[in-house]
Design an enzyme around this catalytic site. Structure first.
Site, PDB file in Angstrom:
ATOM      1  N   ARG B  51       0.819  -1.205   0.000  1.00  0.00           N
ATOM      2  CA  ARG B  51       0.000   0.000   0.000  1.00  0.00           C
ATOM      3  C   ARG B  51       0.863   1.270   0.000  1.00  0.00           C
ATOM      4  NH1 ARG B  51      -5.155   0.635   1.895  1.00  0.00           N
ATOM      5  NH2 ARG B  51      -5.181  -1.568   2.362  1.00  0.00           N
ATOM      6  N   THR B  52       1.806   1.328   0.932  1.00  0.00           N
ATOM      7  CA  THR B  52       2.639   2.528   1.055  1.00  0.00           C
ATOM      8  C   THR B  52       3.571   2.673  -0.147  1.00  0.00           C
ATOM      9  OG1 THR B  52       2.570   2.238   3.446  1.00  0.00           O
ATOM     10  CG2 THR B  52       4.220   3.752   2.602  1.00  0.00           C
ATOM     11  N   LYS B  80      22.487 -10.453   1.310  1.00  0.00           N
ATOM     12  CA  LYS B  80      23.894 -10.858   1.143  1.00  0.00           C
ATOM     13  C   LYS B  80      24.748 -10.290   2.269  1.00  0.00           C
ATOM     14  CE  LYS B  80      23.694 -10.670  -3.897  1.00  0.00           C
ATOM     15  NZ  LYS B  80      24.014  -9.619  -4.868  1.00  0.00           N
ATOM     16  N   ARG B 101      11.290   1.913   3.897  1.00  0.00           N
ATOM     17  CA  ARG B 101      10.592   1.295   5.020  1.00  0.00           C
ATOM     18  C   ARG B 101      11.501   0.205   5.548  1.00  0.00           C
ATOM     19  NH1 ARG B 101       4.975   1.318   5.866  1.00  0.00           N
ATOM     20  NH2 ARG B 101       4.285  -0.143   7.458  1.00  0.00           N
ATOM     21  N   HIS B 129       5.863   7.117  11.165  1.00  0.00           N
ATOM     22  CA  HIS B 129       5.335   6.968   9.816  1.00  0.00           C
ATOM     23  C   HIS B 129       4.832   8.350   9.402  1.00  0.00           C
ATOM     24  CE1 HIS B 129       3.837   5.287   6.274  1.00  0.00           C
ATOM     25  NE2 HIS B 129       2.859   4.513   6.717  1.00  0.00           N
TER      26      HIS B 129
END
Ligand code: ZN
Lengths: 142, 319
Positions: B51-52, B80, B101, B129
């Site tokens: 969504r974001t 890695k 994020r 957020h």
């Protein structure tokens, strides 16, 4: 080393009684070549009892570390057997690499090479918060 | 270099300018189709949030820019063993702005120390957020016409719900805003948030029952009450329906109250409320796109101008 008087060095005065060994470790004094005297339970009018640390060399001391551990400490700089400077401490605004964040969800627990940063968020109550995750420091532990 | 890590990084004036720009972009999107032409947004999602991520990509594409990135840590070089700061150093050489994020709190701040382009925090664990908060502010301002002089009800999980803490800290900066906290005892707003409010003389009340306060609210901000937050099943069963908004409960609300939700919703708002004109949570999603367009534009322009203030270049940039 004469415990009463040093020619050139630093005297940490007004240490809360019993905390001098902790300071000794924090400041890394065990690594010094010069003489260091720890004087415990000295009678003090203001404090009842206090500790004193005398360092027989003018080493550089991280005043932020000192201020964080105990802002009541006085730092006396000695030259030619006389006090040339008296520094009063206060809680530093930021702590860099002095304490670690204990929050397992904090990025500092996962990523190496980051500075451990804490910011003073409440001077009255001496509350520091992790700059990354805002978690408050609970106790003064390293 | 300006970044957006925490909503409090922005001054009230900058927030107002961002919301103004978002308003103009929403009214005449075609005028901004070339605004970010030739620039690239990286979407680095070390933790998935479709969504974001889509909201950021849609924002950049709407501005004529390009996007690249990854949708989960599996498809990044983090698997890695590459450090976050090395990834950021590399990606900032390829792009003009980074939305990231990350599951760890403070990761975007750590990234901002090494990045040569602006970092936008698109969520760091349950911590911050800020683009959700900007979205909420734009929605409130568009629907109510102001951000001051408002009684804001926040309902649900107020203990762990950081979108709520962030909304409180952003709205607290506007004059004459009152809060009504509606939650079970177990999920009350944490004491440190309340202490901060008392220090700033922000009035608030706490209640367990939504019905009692409904008529007083200008905004009702709903959040999810998650089963796993409860100590025992009996409490969950006892309380879960209390925090579900239904048509019945909405009866008592003012005609001009708005119902918001950061989405995704599970069952805390009955779908029968969706058609009520007071339900604005789908409008919120649309606001999210335009506020991100405004934010990307402001951060990239500030970085290109070497400015420490957003919108310092406003007159010259003709937006
Ligand atoms: Zn931390």
């Amino acid at each position: 080393m004469n415990i009463d008087s040093i020619q050139r060095g630093i005297v940490l005065d007004h240490i809360k009684a019993g905390r001098s060994m902790e300071l000794y470790r924090y400041l890394g004094l065990d690594a010094l070549e010069c003489s260091v005297a720890i004087i415990k339970n000295v009678k003090s009018e203001a404090m009842g009892r206090k500790d004193i640390i005398k360092i027989d060399d003018n080493i550089s001391i991280d005043l932020d570390v000192l201020g964080y551990i105990d802002p009541g400490i006085t730092v006396n700089i000695i030259e030619n057997g006389r006090i040339t400077e008296k520094k009063h401490l206060s809680l530093p605004e930021t702590l860099t690499n002095i304490v670690r964040c204990k929050n397992p969800r904090c990025i500092t627990s996962a990523e190496t090479g980051l500075d451990q940063l804490f910011v003073l968020s409440d001077r009255e109550n001496a509350v520091y918060r992790c700059r990354y995750c805002d978690t408050p420091l609970k106790t003064k532990d390293a | 270099m300006r970044h957006l890590i925490n909503i409090t990084d922005l001054t009230c004036a900058e927030i107002d300018s961002l919301l103004d720009l978002a308003d103009r972009m929403m009214k005449a999107p075609a005028a901004y189709r070339e605004t970010m032409r030739g620039r690239i947004l990286a979407t680095l999602f070390f933790e998935p949030s479709t969504r974001t991520r889509l909201s950021f990509e849609s924002a950049m594409l709407s501005l004529g820019g390009g996007t690249l990135g990854f949708a989960s840590a599996d498809s990044s070089s983090a698997t890695k063993g590459e450090s976050l700061t090395d990834t950021i150093r590399t990606v900032s050489a390829y792009t003009d702005v980074i939305a990231m994020r990350h599951p760890k709190e403070g990761a975007p701040l750590a990234a901002s120390f090494k990045s040569t382009v602006p970092i936008i925090n698109a969520g760091d664990g349950g911590h911050n957020h800020p683009t959700q908060t900007l979205t909420d502010l734009l929605t409130i301002r568009q629907e109510k016409g102001r951000l001051h002089g408002m009684t804001v009800g926040v309902c649900g999980d107020l203990k762990f719900g950081r979108t709520v803490h962030s909304l409180i800290s952003a709205m607290s900066r506007y004059p004459d805003v009152k809060f009504v906290m509606i939650s079970p005892q177990e999920l009350r707003v944490p004491e440190y948030v309340l202490a901060e409010m008392r220090k700033k003389n922000i009035p608030y009340t706490e209640t367990e029952r939504m019905e009692d306060v409904m008529p007083s609210l200008d905004v009702l901000y709903m959040t999810r009450v998650q089963r796993e937050r409860f100590f025992n099943e009996a409490d969950y069963v006892r309380l879960k329906d209390t925090y579900i908004l239904t048509e019945d409960k909405l009866q008592a609300a003012r005609q001009d109250m708005i119902v918001m939700h950061p989405l995704p919703r599970v069952n805390e708002i009955s779908t029968r409320v969706d058609d009520d004109p007071r339900a604005v949570y789908f409008k919120q999603v649309r606001c999210g796109r335009f506020v991100r367009m405004a934010l990307i534009t402001a951060l990239v322009h500030a970085a290109e101008a070497g400015a420490d203030t957003l919108f310092a270049q406003e007159e010259r940039n003709e937006y």
